[in-house]
Design a protein around this motif. Structure first.
Motif, PDB file in Angstrom:
ATOM      1  N   THR A  32     -48.139  87.411 -19.960  1.00  0.00           N
ATOM      2  CA  THR A  32     -48.191  88.211 -18.747  1.00  0.00           C
ATOM      3  C   THR A  32     -48.293  87.309 -17.531  1.00  0.00           C
ATOM      4  O   THR A  32     -48.992  86.270 -17.409  1.00  0.00           O
ATOM      5  N   ALA A  33     -47.888  87.964 -16.444  1.00  0.00           N
ATOM      6  CA  ALA A  33     -47.809  87.119 -15.025  1.00  0.00           C
ATOM      7  C   ALA A  33     -48.553  88.268 -14.103  1.00  0.00           C
ATOM      8  O   ALA A  33     -47.899  89.654 -13.986  1.00  0.00           O
ATOM      9  N   VAL A  34     -49.640  88.097 -13.629  1.00  0.00           N
ATOM     10  CA  VAL A  34     -50.315  88.816 -12.710  1.00  0.00           C
ATOM     11  C   VAL A  34     -50.295  88.588 -11.257  1.00  0.00           C
ATOM     12  O   VAL A  34     -50.850  87.229 -11.166  1.00  0.00           O
ATOM     13  N   PHE A  35     -49.654  89.250 -10.221  1.00  0.00           N
ATOM     14  CA  PHE A  35     -49.613  88.762  -8.890  1.00  0.00           C
ATOM     15  C   PHE A  35     -50.943  89.535  -8.273  1.00  0.00           C
ATOM     16  O   PHE A  35     -50.615  90.752  -8.125  1.00  0.00           O
ATOM     17  N   ARG A  36     -51.982  88.912  -7.983  1.00  0.00           N
ATOM     18  CA  ARG A  36     -53.085  89.619  -7.259  1.00  0.00           C
ATOM     19  C   ARG A  36     -53.144  89.173  -5.851  1.00  0.00           C
ATOM     20  O   ARG A  36     -53.101  87.955  -5.496  1.00  0.00           O
ATOM     21  N   GLY A  37     -53.305  90.344  -4.937  1.00  0.00           N
ATOM     22  CA  GLY A  37     -53.717  89.839  -3.460  1.00  0.00           C
ATOM     23  C   GLY A  37     -55.010  89.203  -3.215  1.00  0.00           C
ATOM     24  O   GLY A  37     -55.794  89.365  -3.946  1.00  0.00           O
TER      25      GLY A  37
END
Length: 145
Positions: A32-37
């Motif tokens: 998985t790839a998670v882009f978190r602010g």
């Protein structure tokens, strides 16, 4: 695409293939790839999953920071150590990027396929590297959507 930041934000399933001509081996990465602010408006990308390469199979993780100094349309991407990697502008749905790492050359091609899918291909050549890596990203649905 007018808002790259909004497009990337959230979780993505990753399916990556690697063909290493120098080593004569193929590999894959699934995860998985998670882009978190972040509080500063940047996105922190964390990739986690299983790397298979030759006889090796095990956990792997990588992080990048996506900065948006001129607004949400274009990002400057930094490696985990804070060094610059490349700029990214997907306003027309595709981008070609170049990164020089010593004598090795990274040529990246990005393509948005839909709101829920995009692909990145890296061709890396030089005295230390010779590989072709393709990553397919599929958005992970948010429950209730």
């Amino acid at each position: 695409m007018a808002d790259l930041r909004a497009f990337l934000a959230g979780a993505w399933r990753i399916a990556r293939t690697v063909r290493d001509a120098r080593l004569g081996q193929d590999g894959s990465f699934d995860g998985t790839a998670v882009f978190r602010g972040r509080d500063d408006g940047d996105l922190l990308l964390t990739e986690t999953g299983t790397l298979r390469f030759g006889d090796h199979a095990g956990p792997a993780e990588q992080t990048y920071r996506y900065c948006f100094p001129d607004g949400p349309r274009r990002a400057t991407v930094f490696r985990h150590d804070g060094s610059p990697f490349h700029d990214l502008d997907l306003s027309d749905g595709t981008a070609q990027v170049l990164h020089l790492c010593g004598a090795d050359v990274y040529r990246g091609g990005f393509r948005v396929e839909s709101h829920d899918a995009w692909t990145v291909r890296w061709l890396v050549t030089g005295p230390r590297k010779d590989y072709d890596m393709v990553t397919r990203y599929s958005r992970v649905p948010v429950p209730g959507e």
